[in-house]
Design a protein around this motif. Structure first.
Motif, mmCIF file in Angstrom:
data_model
loop_
_atom_site.group_PDB
_atom_site.id
_atom_site.type_symbol
_atom_site.label_atom_id
_atom_site.label_comp_id
_atom_site.label_asym_id
_atom_site.label_seq_id
_atom_site.Cartn_x
_atom_site.Cartn_y
_atom_site.Cartn_z
ATOM 1 N N ARG A 1 0.824 -1.205 0.000
ATOM 2 C CA ARG A 1 0.000 0.000 0.000
ATOM 3 C C ARG A 1 0.862 1.261 0.000
ATOM 4 N N LEU A 2 1.956 1.222 -0.741
ATOM 5 C CA LEU A 2 2.853 2.373 -0.677
ATOM 6 C C LEU A 2 2.183 3.645 -1.177
ATOM 7 N N GLU A 3 1.405 3.543 -2.255
ATOM 8 C CA GLU A 3 0.733 4.737 -2.772
ATOM 9 C C GLU A 3 -0.143 5.355 -1.683
ATOM 10 N N GLN A 4 -0.886 4.485 -1.006
ATOM 11 C CA GLN A 4 -1.774 4.975 0.046
ATOM 12 C C GLN A 4 -0.984 5.604 1.193
ATOM 13 N N ILE A 5 0.112 4.976 1.567
ATOM 14 C CA ILE A 5 0.942 5.530 2.641
ATOM 15 C C ILE A 5 1.497 6.890 2.232
ATOM 16 N N LEU A 6 1.986 6.991 1.006
ATOM 17 C CA LEU A 6 2.569 8.260 0.566
ATOM 18 C C LEU A 6 1.517 9.362 0.503
ATOM 19 N N TYR A 7 0.302 8.992 0.149
ATOM 20 C CA TYR A 7 -0.754 10.003 0.072
ATOM 21 C C TYR A 7 -1.280 10.420 1.441
ATOM 22 N N THR A 8 -1.251 9.520 2.401
ATOM 23 C CA THR A 8 -1.974 9.825 3.643
ATOM 24 C C THR A 8 -1.082 9.981 4.871
ATOM 25 N N ALA A 9 0.192 9.652 4.772
ATOM 26 C CA ALA A 9 1.052 9.742 5.953
ATOM 27 C C ALA A 9 1.273 11.188 6.369
ATOM 28 N N SER A 10 1.468 11.376 7.645
ATOM 29 C CA SER A 10 1.865 12.676 8.169
ATOM 30 C C SER A 10 3.034 12.449 9.128
ATOM 31 N N ARG A 11 3.519 13.531 9.689
ATOM 32 C CA ARG A 11 4.760 13.438 10.444
ATOM 33 C C ARG A 11 4.759 12.333 11.508
ATOM 34 N N PRO A 12 3.663 12.144 12.237
ATOM 35 C CA PRO A 12 3.699 11.076 13.259
ATOM 36 C C PRO A 12 3.906 9.676 12.677
ATOM 37 N N ASN A 13 3.671 9.494 11.381
ATOM 38 C CA ASN A 13 3.914 8.185 10.772
ATOM 39 C C ASN A 13 5.390 7.947 10.468
ATOM 40 N N ILE A 14 6.216 8.970 10.604
ATOM 41 C CA ILE A 14 7.656 8.792 10.416
ATOM 42 C C ILE A 14 8.250 8.543 11.797
ATOM 43 N N ALA A 15 8.436 7.271 12.099
ATOM 44 C CA ALA A 15 8.844 6.890 13.454
ATOM 45 C C ALA A 15 10.301 7.239 13.720
ATOM 46 N N ALA A 16 11.117 7.202 12.682
ATOM 47 C CA ALA A 16 12.537 7.505 12.868
ATOM 48 C C ALA A 16 13.142 7.895 11.533
ATOM 49 N N THR A 17 14.175 8.730 11.605
ATOM 50 C CA THR A 17 14.911 9.147 10.414
ATOM 51 C C THR A 17 16.393 8.875 10.646
ATOM 52 N N PHE A 18 17.030 8.286 9.643
ATOM 53 C CA PHE A 18 18.455 7.964 9.720
ATOM 54 C C PHE A 18 19.194 8.641 8.571
ATOM 55 N N VAL A 19 20.346 9.192 8.883
ATOM 56 C CA VAL A 19 21.234 9.723 7.840
ATOM 57 C C VAL A 19 22.613 9.111 8.056
ATOM 58 N N GLY A 20 23.141 8.511 7.014
ATOM 59 C CA GLY A 20 24.453 7.876 7.131
ATOM 60 C C GLY A 20 24.501 6.873 8.275
ATOM 61 N N GLY A 21 23.381 6.188 8.471
ATOM 62 C CA GLY A 21 23.322 5.183 9.522
ATOM 63 C C GLY A 21 23.081 5.738 10.912
ATOM 64 N N ASP A 22 23.070 7.055 11.055
ATOM 65 C CA ASP A 22 22.848 7.668 12.372
ATOM 66 C C ASP A 22 21.378 8.010 12.562
ATOM 67 N N LEU A 23 20.868 7.743 13.750
ATOM 68 C CA LEU A 23 19.521 8.197 14.093
ATOM 69 C C LEU A 23 19.553 9.716 14.244
ATOM 70 N N VAL A 24 18.739 10.418 13.477
ATOM 71 C CA VAL A 24 18.740 11.885 13.546
ATOM 72 C C VAL A 24 17.391 12.451 13.963
ATOM 73 N N SER A 25 16.371 11.597 14.053
ATOM 74 C CA SER A 25 15.056 12.042 14.513
ATOM 75 C C SER A 25 14.261 10.808 14.904
ATOM 76 N N GLY A 26 13.390 10.972 15.905
ATOM 77 C CA GLY A 26 12.546 9.857 16.315
ATOM 78 C C GLY A 26 13.287 8.878 17.197
ATOM 79 N N ALA A 27 12.760 7.664 17.241
ATOM 80 C CA ALA A 27 13.317 6.635 18.121
ATOM 81 C C ALA A 27 13.690 5.413 17.296
ATOM 82 N N SER A 28 14.858 4.897 17.543
ATOM 83 C CA SER A 28 15.349 3.749 16.788
ATOM 84 C C SER A 28 14.753 2.456 17.316
ATOM 85 N N PRO A 29 14.448 1.522 16.412
ATOM 86 C CA PRO A 29 14.089 0.189 16.898
ATOM 87 C C PRO A 29 15.313 -0.435 17.566
ATOM 88 N N GLN A 30 15.077 -1.335 18.482
ATOM 89 C CA GLN A 30 16.202 -1.901 19.251
ATOM 90 C C GLN A 30 16.778 -3.125 18.563
#
Lengths: 441, 441
Positions: free
Chosen positions: A412-441
């Motif tokens: 359902r990627l199309e649906q996710i891209l159309y309807t997601a908002s910021r709370p649906n982005i649980a974590a953001t990584f850049v260069g392998g580093d957690l830069v926002s949100g919470a990392s899975p363990q």
């Protein structure tokens, strides 16, 4: 995530028009933050592998190919005036305030925090005319971990720029640009922030500045960004001044190369497209902003069919959103209006431009892999050797806006891209580093 | 909030083009949930008055003038096919599943919860063809406290409707519509849910059904809703079948009255607009949906200048968002493309339709007061005698997306409307009752 492996579902679009779903896959990340291998979990999972939570999936981070960092405080304001008024009455006075570094710091820190939370892992920034505030933005990106290309804006023409907000001379503009390049390249532990030569646009620059920056680009092997044929007014300006288009004029100044990104480019002619293509330059398509200031819709599909590199930009604050999800949506929407036309009194046959539509999956490709190609950086897809810049998507986040009612998220990627908002982005990584949100363990 | 007074800032747009800021005001709410008085706090504050938290403000709740409740599970899906394919392949099969009341209940409860959290205090719903599931939707709205108008969809033409998803006959369609009207009107303690006569659109109805529903509308003094001239195909269909437009045909069946809402209406002629105006009917402008399925942009400003009642609709799931904030944004954006045109190869003079732009404050007026007028209900503004349907906006909510950097919220309504997301809606009230979020104490 550096030096670790991750097991779960990864979805990306390395090729335009195709979605690749890596289901039950394992991605291994090197200590330098790049991807070393991608395999099937069935073929073995290394010890210490991180498991993505059930129902979540990873996407490549977004590449925002055009935004003005200092304009964030006026996001969503003053969208009802023409471009030239918007610049003179609102934008230049706001940008001028970034001479004050305390003013700049609060706003830039908030912006970078918000963009990372929104999934923008790489950003191509216009800063302001000020050297120090531009360097501060680069430092803030590095500190917060965002991959960024940061440019000191050059605008030196006294005829078009305010007295209190312009470069004092072409020479000084080039010298300060060089100083910012040197500063950014010398930042300690800088593995992700690059300088960009940034003439604002032809109407605000003297020929001396444009020529000087072109020479500097060749000398420094540096990225270049500027606005190109954004509106009727801007497109006509270059024609009046040079008797040729923005694109041709920029090319003449040595500003069109493999690492150049032209924002907007709404009014590119076929010849312009051939020039951009030949240079290997890219276009930052800013669909949302163009609805307000572009006077038409960038012929995206035509550009893609001609082989141009195209990515997407939010154009903060020409567009009222800093979200690349919104940029994807606006790209699809603008393309539909281009295809169908707008005036119901016209016959269907003459109303629009046939074969202009762009679907959401293509927009997603452009917002990720397309941006990486335009910048000539190894980002925007999951591939060995590429930076692990990624988003963890939680489709069932309580405060989020995706509702799958039990459907498989990867389908359902199309649906996710159309309807997601910021709370649906649980974590953001850049260069392998957690830069926002919470990392899975 | 019933029987209480509230002190704080209230912003609304009772008149098109004008924003009214009630600063440091006191609104008193009767025990029936209507507003009894609005005054200045300086003139006295009753004991027990609730204080809005500093920096927060209240807006009227949104009126969503067109949405399909059963289509929520496919929000953001299948937006790349023509309307008639979208109906036959995706929408009708999904809607058919609402024969299963357990299936319906989960989805309708989630939808109403989400809409209230998004600030939709009044919704004009298309349900499905099923009597029981339609009644269930009405019950869920009442239970959750949403002001709603709920219609059983009529679609009885075997030539155009699937065998497993249509009314068995025109007679039965009218009889079941009557049964739903009676059921909703008889719901215990029902102070906010109304029935709506709902022929899906002319292509799915027989003349007998349309005539029967027209007679029922006159008999029951009931709201009416349908789709009107939504796309080239739909507009052409009525012309082929009747030799007249959708609007004229609906009028002929007695379906055009003061309490009628016509969704879309993209292809209304000047004569159609005169007919709609004379009937006192309203239009639900669905800008986002029209980008995908409308084939053109509804000439909103022309309609307003002719005196038509117009409100905004999300058209879940023809549009990919259920948020009326998004509907406001799309309204402004579509209007800009209508004004400017889309094809950069056309000259500026011939590209668009001059004087078509709609600014955000006008869109906000339409999304609140405009919707109330179209429905002939006392909602959409703060005025004595009107229902207290309101949103508490928290511009600095941590998870939210508004960034004012210290600016006064009441002076930044455009910015708030452009950048707010669900977390910025701290609470939603309908008829003085808290229906989502947390109430200030």
């Amino acid at each position: 995530m550096r030096g670790r492996s991750i097991r779960g579902s990864f979805v990306h679009a390395p090729v335009r028009g195709e979605l690749e779903v890596l289901r039950v896959a394992v991605i291994t990340i090197a200590s330098d933050g790049t991807i070393t291998s991608i395999g099937r979990a069935a073929d073995g999972v290394p010890e210490g592998t991180i498991e993505l939570p059930a129902g979540q999936l990873m996407l490549p981070g977004f590449v925002d190919l055009h935004l003005h960092a200092p304009q964030y405080p006026q996001l969503g304001m003053a969208l009802d005036v023409p471009l030239e008024v918007w610049l003179g009455k609102y934008t230049f006075p706001l940008e001028a305030q970034y001479a004050d570094l305390a003013f700049a710091q609060e706003r830039y820190e908030t912006l970078v925090t918000d963009l990372l939370a929104s999934g923008t892992t790489t950003a191509l920034y216009f800063a302001t005319v000020h050297r120090e505030a531009t360097e501060l933005l680069a430092q803030i990106c590095l500190k917060q971990g965002q991959r960024a290309l940061v440019g000191k804006v050059v605008m030196d023409d006294p005829a078009s720029c305010p007295d209190d907000y312009r470069d004092a001379s072409a020479e000084l503009a080039v010298a300060e640009t060089r100083a910012v390049i040197d500063h950014i390249r010398a930042l300690p532990d800088n593995d992700r922030v690059l300088p960009v030569i940034t003439p604002r646009f032809i109407p605000s620059c003297t020929d001396a500045a444009l020529a000087g920056l072109g020479a500097l680009a060749a000398e420094c092997d540096c990225h270049v960004q500027t606005h190109c044929s954004e509106s009727d007014w801007a497109h006509g300006y270059a024609l009046d001044r040079y008797g040729k288009t923005d694109t041709a004029a920029l090319d003449g100044f040595g500003l069109l190369g493999r690492k150049t990104v032209l924002a907007h480019s709404v009014f590119l002619t076929d010849d312009d497209m051939a020039t951009v293509r030949a240079a290997g330059a890219g276009v930052a398509h800013c669909a949302l902003s163009n609805m307000y200031f572009g006077n038409a819709v960038f012929p995206l599909r035509r550009a893609l069919e001609k082989g141009l590199h195209v990515g997407l930009g939010t154009d903060i604050s020409g567009g009222p959103s800093g979200s690349m999800l919104e940029a994807c949506r606006a790209t699809a929407q603008a393309s539909r209006l281009l295809e169908d036309g707008v005036d119901a009194r016209d016959s269907r046959e003459t109303r629009g431009v046939p074969n202009s539509r762009i679907d959401m999956l293509t927009a997603f490709h452009l917002a990720t892999a397309g941006g990486g190609v335009a910048l000539d950086l190894p980002v925007g897809m999951f591939r060995p050797g590429y930076h692990f810049d990624a988003l963890l998507i939680d489709p069932v986040a309580e405060a989020g806006t995706v509702r799958l009612f039990g459907a498989e998220p990867a389908e359902r990627l199309e649906q996710i891209l159309y309807t997601a908002s910021r709370p649906n982005i649980a974590a953001t990584f850049v260069g392998g580093d957690l830069v926002s949100g919470a990392s899975p363990q």
